[in-house]
Motif scaffolding. Sequence first.
Motif, PDB file in Angstrom:
ATOM      1  N   ASN A 201       5.727 -12.760  18.108  1.00 20.11           N
ATOM      2  CA  ASN A 201       6.113 -13.531  19.285  1.00 20.11           C
ATOM      3  C   ASN A 201       6.405 -14.953  18.855  1.00 20.11           C
ATOM      4  O   ASN A 201       5.553 -15.612  18.267  1.00 20.11           O
ATOM      5  CB  ASN A 201       4.982 -13.534  20.332  1.00 20.11           C
ATOM      6  N   ASN A 202       7.619 -15.428  19.125  1.00 24.57           N
ATOM      7  CA  ASN A 202       7.947 -16.790  18.709  1.00 24.57           C
ATOM      8  C   ASN A 202       7.838 -17.806  19.851  1.00 24.57           C
ATOM      9  O   ASN A 202       8.109 -18.989  19.654  1.00 24.57           O
ATOM     10  CB  ASN A 202       9.347 -16.852  18.085  1.00 24.57           C
ATOM     11  N   ALA A 203       7.449 -17.356  21.038  1.00 21.34           N
ATOM     12  CA  ALA A 203       7.271 -18.291  22.164  1.00 21.34           C
ATOM     13  C   ALA A 203       6.390 -17.630  23.222  1.00 21.34           C
ATOM     14  O   ALA A 203       6.379 -16.406  23.364  1.00 21.34           O
ATOM     15  CB  ALA A 203       8.620 -18.693  22.757  1.00 21.34           C
ATOM     16  N   PHE A 204       5.667 -18.487  23.934  1.00 18.13           N
ATOM     17  CA  PHE A 204       4.812 -18.019  25.020  1.00 18.13           C
ATOM     18  C   PHE A 204       5.050 -18.892  26.256  1.00 18.13           C
ATOM     19  O   PHE A 204       5.218 -20.105  26.138  1.00 18.13           O
ATOM     20  CB  PHE A 204       3.328 -18.093  24.634  1.00 18.13           C
ATOM     21  N   GLU A 205       5.084 -18.254  27.408  1.00 19.74           N
ATOM     22  CA  GLU A 205       5.193 -18.968  28.685  1.00 19.74           C
ATOM     23  C   GLU A 205       3.928 -18.654  29.490  1.00 19.74           C
ATOM     24  O   GLU A 205       3.674 -17.506  29.843  1.00 19.74           O
ATOM     25  CB  GLU A 205       6.438 -18.522  29.448  1.00 19.74           C
ATOM     26  N   ILE A 206       3.139 -19.693  29.739  1.00 16.19           N
ATOM     27  CA  ILE A 206       1.831 -19.513  30.372  1.00 16.19           C
ATOM     28  C   ILE A 206       1.756 -20.385  31.619  1.00 16.19           C
ATOM     29  O   ILE A 206       2.148 -21.553  31.588  1.00 16.19           O
ATOM     30  CB  ILE A 206       0.695 -19.896  29.405  1.00 16.19           C
ATOM     31  N   ARG A 207       1.237 -19.822  32.703  1.00 19.92           N
ATOM     32  CA  ARG A 207       0.980 -20.600  33.914  1.00 19.92           C
ATOM     33  C   ARG A 207      -0.451 -21.124  33.858  1.00 19.92           C
ATOM     34  O   ARG A 207      -1.392 -20.382  33.610  1.00 19.92           O
ATOM     35  CB  ARG A 207       1.189 -19.737  35.163  1.00 19.92           C
ATOM     36  N   VAL A 208      -0.581 -22.435  34.065  1.00 18.49           N
ATOM     37  CA  VAL A 208      -1.897 -23.073  34.056  1.00 18.49           C
ATOM     38  C   VAL A 208      -2.184 -23.617  35.449  1.00 18.49           C
ATOM     39  O   VAL A 208      -1.261 -23.867  36.240  1.00 18.49           O
ATOM     40  CB  VAL A 208      -1.960 -24.196  33.010  1.00 18.49           C
ATOM     41  N   GLN A 209      -3.461 -23.803  35.735  1.00 20.21           N
ATOM     42  CA  GLN A 209      -3.817 -24.310  37.049  1.00 20.21           C
ATOM     43  C   GLN A 209      -4.942 -25.336  36.930  1.00 20.21           C
ATOM     44  O   GLN A 209      -5.733 -25.313  35.997  1.00 20.21           O
ATOM     45  CB  GLN A 209      -4.226 -23.174  37.981  1.00 20.21           C
ATOM     46  N   ALA A 210      -4.961 -26.248  37.906  1.00 23.38           N
ATOM     47  CA  ALA A 210      -6.015 -27.260  38.014  1.00 23.38           C
ATOM     48  C   ALA A 210      -6.630 -27.128  39.396  1.00 23.38           C
ATOM     49  O   ALA A 210      -5.916 -27.137  40.403  1.00 23.38           O
ATOM     50  CB  ALA A 210      -5.445 -28.655  37.803  1.00 23.38           C
ATOM     51  N   SER A 211      -7.955 -26.982  39.448  1.00 28.94           N
ATOM     52  CA  SER A 211      -8.670 -26.836  40.709  1.00 28.94           C
ATOM     53  C   SER A 211      -9.695 -27.957  40.826  1.00 28.94           C
ATOM     54  O   SER A 211     -10.262 -28.408  39.815  1.00 28.94           O
ATOM     55  CB  SER A 211      -9.386 -25.484  40.774  1.00 28.94           C
ATOM     56  N   ASP A 212      -9.933 -28.435  42.060  1.00 30.57           N
ATOM     57  CA  ASP A 212     -10.952 -29.466  42.235  1.00 30.57           C
ATOM     58  C   ASP A 212     -12.316 -28.812  42.456  1.00 30.57           C
ATOM     59  O   ASP A 212     -12.448 -27.588  42.523  1.00 30.57           O
ATOM     60  CB  ASP A 212     -10.587 -30.441  43.360  1.00 30.57           C
ATOM     61  N   GLY A 213     -13.363 -29.672  42.566  1.00 34.41           N
ATOM     62  CA  GLY A 213     -14.728 -29.172  42.619  1.00 34.41           C
ATOM     63  C   GLY A 213     -15.281 -28.987  44.012  1.00 34.41           C
ATOM     64  O   GLY A 213     -16.501 -28.882  44.183  1.00 34.41           O
ATOM     65  N   ALA A 214     -14.415 -28.940  45.015  1.00 35.65           N
ATOM     66  CA  ALA A 214     -14.891 -28.762  46.384  1.00 35.65           C
ATOM     67  C   ALA A 214     -15.432 -27.348  46.576  1.00 35.65           C
ATOM     68  O   ALA A 214     -15.178 -26.442  45.780  1.00 35.65           O
ATOM     69  CB  ALA A 214     -13.760 -29.036  47.373  1.00 35.65           C
ATOM     70  N   VAL A 215     -16.201 -27.184  47.680  1.00 38.61           N
ATOM     71  CA  VAL A 215     -16.733 -25.862  48.003  1.00 38.61           C
ATOM     72  C   VAL A 215     -15.590 -24.867  48.180  1.00 38.61           C
ATOM     73  O   VAL A 215     -15.641 -23.735  47.696  1.00 38.61           O
ATOM     74  CB  VAL A 215     -17.601 -25.923  49.272  1.00 38.61           C
ATOM     75  N   PHE A 216     -14.548 -25.314  48.859  1.00 40.34           N
ATOM     76  CA  PHE A 216     -13.323 -24.527  48.978  1.00 40.34           C
ATOM     77  C   PHE A 216     -12.233 -25.288  48.218  1.00 40.34           C
ATOM     78  O   PHE A 216     -11.553 -26.147  48.797  1.00 40.34           O
ATOM     79  CB  PHE A 216     -12.944 -24.320  50.442  1.00 40.34           C
ATOM     80  N   PRO A 217     -12.110 -25.026  46.925  1.00 38.16           N
ATOM     81  CA  PRO A 217     -11.252 -25.866  46.074  1.00 38.16           C
ATOM     82  C   PRO A 217      -9.769 -25.744  46.405  1.00 38.16           C
ATOM     83  O   PRO A 217      -9.301 -24.702  46.861  1.00 38.16           O
ATOM     84  CB  PRO A 217     -11.549 -25.350  44.664  1.00 38.16           C
ATOM     85  N   MET A 218      -9.087 -26.842  46.137  1.00 38.58           N
ATOM     86  CA  MET A 218      -7.623 -26.852  46.214  1.00 38.58           C
ATOM     87  C   MET A 218      -7.090 -26.746  44.790  1.00 38.58           C
ATOM     88  O   MET A 218      -7.684 -27.267  43.849  1.00 38.58           O
ATOM     89  CB  MET A 218      -7.120 -28.122  46.898  1.00 38.58           C
ATOM     90  N   THR A 219      -5.940 -26.058  44.646  1.00 38.17           N
ATOM     91  CA  THR A 219      -5.412 -25.737  43.323  1.00 38.17           C
ATOM     92  C   THR A 219      -3.926 -26.051  43.243  1.00 38.17           C
ATOM     93  O   THR A 219      -3.198 -25.892  44.213  1.00 38.17           O
ATOM     94  CB  THR A 219      -5.630 -24.232  43.014  1.00 38.17           C
ATOM     95  N   SER A 220      -3.515 -26.498  42.078  1.00 38.09           N
ATOM     96  CA  SER A 220      -2.078 -26.668  41.814  1.00 38.09           C
ATOM     97  C   SER A 220      -1.756 -26.010  40.479  1.00 38.09           C
ATOM     98  O   SER A 220      -2.647 -25.769  39.659  1.00 38.09           O
ATOM     99  CB  SER A 220      -1.688 -28.148  41.799  1.00 38.09           C
ATOM    100  N   HIS A 221      -0.471 -25.724  40.253  1.00 35.70           N
ATOM    101  CA  HIS A 221      -0.046 -24.969  39.069  1.00 35.70           C
ATOM    102  C   HIS A 221       1.025 -25.724  38.290  1.00 35.70           C
ATOM    103  O   HIS A 221       1.739 -26.569  38.834  1.00 35.70           O
ATOM    104  CB  HIS A 221       0.495 -23.594  39.471  1.00 35.70           C
ATOM    105  N   ALA A 222       1.109 -25.404  37.020  1.00 33.36           N
ATOM    106  CA  ALA A 222       2.167 -25.917  36.147  1.00 33.36           C
ATOM    107  C   ALA A 222       2.499 -24.833  35.138  1.00 33.36           C
ATOM    108  O   ALA A 222       1.804 -23.810  35.040  1.00 33.36           O
ATOM    109  CB  ALA A 222       1.726 -27.201  35.449  1.00 33.36           C
ATOM    110  N   LYS A 223       3.561 -25.049  34.394  1.00 40.25           N
ATOM    111  CA  LYS A 223       3.994 -24.069  33.396  1.00 40.25           C
ATOM    112  C   LYS A 223       3.849 -24.687  32.009  1.00 40.25           C
ATOM    113  O   LYS A 223       4.162 -25.862  31.793  1.00 40.25           O
ATOM    114  CB  LYS A 223       5.439 -23.668  33.652  1.00 40.25           C
ATOM    115  N   LEU A 224       3.369 -23.877  31.072  1.00 43.02           N
ATOM    116  CA  LEU A 224       3.201 -24.308  29.689  1.00 43.02           C
ATOM    117  C   LEU A 224       4.021 -23.408  28.773  1.00 43.02           C
ATOM    118  O   LEU A 224       3.852 -22.195  28.767  1.00 43.02           O
ATOM    119  CB  LEU A 224       1.719 -24.245  29.297  1.00 43.02           C
ATOM    120  N   LEU A 225       4.943 -24.024  28.015  1.00 44.75           N
ATOM    121  CA  LEU A 225       5.745 -23.293  27.028  1.00 44.75           C
ATOM    122  C   LEU A 225       5.240 -23.653  25.641  1.00 44.75           C
ATOM    123  O   LEU A 225       5.231 -24.826  25.258  1.00 44.75           O
ATOM    124  CB  LEU A 225       7.230 -23.660  27.149  1.00 44.75           C
TER     125      LEU A 225
END
Length: 397
Positions: A201-225
Amino acid sequence: NNPLKLYRIEIIILDVNDNSPSFLSTSQIINITENTAAGARFPLQRAHDADVGKNTVNSYKLSQNEHFSLVTHKGESVTVELQLQKVLDREKQSVIRLTLTAIDGGTPAKSGTMVIMINVLDINDNAPVFSQTLYKASVYENAKIGTSIVTLNATDLDTGPNGQIFYSFSRIDRVTETDLFAIDEKTGTVTNKKNIDFEENNAFEIRVQASDGAVFPMTSHAKLLIEVLDVNDNTPEISVTSLLNSVKEDASIGTAIALVSVLDKDGSKNAMLNCKVSNNVPFKLELSYKNYYSLVVDGPLDRESSAQYDISITATDEGSPPLSSTSVINVHVSDVNDNKPLFKENIINVYVKENSPVGAVLKTVSAIDADVDQNGQVSYSVLQSNSNSLPLSSMVN
C-alpha cells in the motif's frame, strides 16, 4: 415668691441630605449560565442611606450594556433586580462588569456605586474544530515502529471538560488502517504500530475525529492522507521465455532466441531498471518495450568451438544504493554441416604383396568430421583414376 413652672419642649430635627447611599459591599458576583433564557431576573443588593424621607435612596441606575436592564420595585423601600435582555455567549465574553448606582432624592442628589461581576458559565455549545479539514503526511516504508508521522490539532472554544479534546480514528474506517496506525488521544500524534510496506500500500486515507469531554460529547471529523515513501528494498526480478530450444550455428545476427522481462516492486527511481548481458558472449539484449527485451544473436556462432553458452543477464535498479540481480540462460548451439571430412594424412602409401588372396585387407584408412550426428558420419569410396591402367575399382574395394 412665684412658684416654679416646667415646660416640655419637643424639638424636631429636620433631615439634611448629608449622607450618600452606600452598599454593604463594594461588589456583587452573579454566576449565570450562557444558555439562560432572556427575561431571567437576579436580585441585587439594596443600598442604604442614613437620611430619611426624600433624602433616602430613591432610584437605581445601571451602566450602559447590551445584555441587562434594571427592574425597580418601590414600596416601603426601593428594591432592584437585574433582568437578562439578550442571551449570553461565554465564548464571546466570559465576564461582564457592570456598575450599579443608587441615587437619593435630595437636592442636590447624592449617589453611591457598586460593581456587579457577571461570570458567564460555560455550556457545551461548541464542537472541537480541526485546524485543517485535510492533513497530509508521509512516512518511509520500514520506518521504526512508533515513528511520529503527524500531529493533529483541534481547538474547542468551551472551557473545562467541555473544552477538553480527545483524538481518535473514526469507527467507520477499515480495520486494516487502524491496525497499522495509532493515535494518541491527548496529543493527536499519529504513529505506526506495524511495519509499513510500500509494495502492499503506497497511500492511506484515514478519517480522524476530535471529541470533547462533556457527558454528551460533541465531535468533529477531518481526513488524514498518509503517503508511504518507497525504500529500495526489492531486487529486480528477471523472467525469461525461450523461443528456441537451440540456435543453429549459422543463425544470422539479430535472430531472437528468448524474450526477457524485468520487474521491480519498488517505485520511482527504485523501480527504474537497466538490463544487459554481463558476460562476453555473442548475444545481446534489444529493448522491445519498457522492461521488455529480446535476446538476439550478436556475432558468429561455431558449434565446433562452443556447443553451448551460459548467458548472464543482469538487471540493476537506479536506487541509492542500487540493487541488482542476475539470471543465467543456457543456450545450446545446434550443428550445421559446415565441416567436410578430413583424412589424417594427405597422402597414404599402400604396399601390396603380389598374389595376395582376394579379400585380404590392404590398408585401413580413417577420416574425421568435426560435425555431429548425420553431419559427422563418414562414408568411403574409391575415386576413378585418370591413368590408362586397369580401373582401380576392378582390383580393390
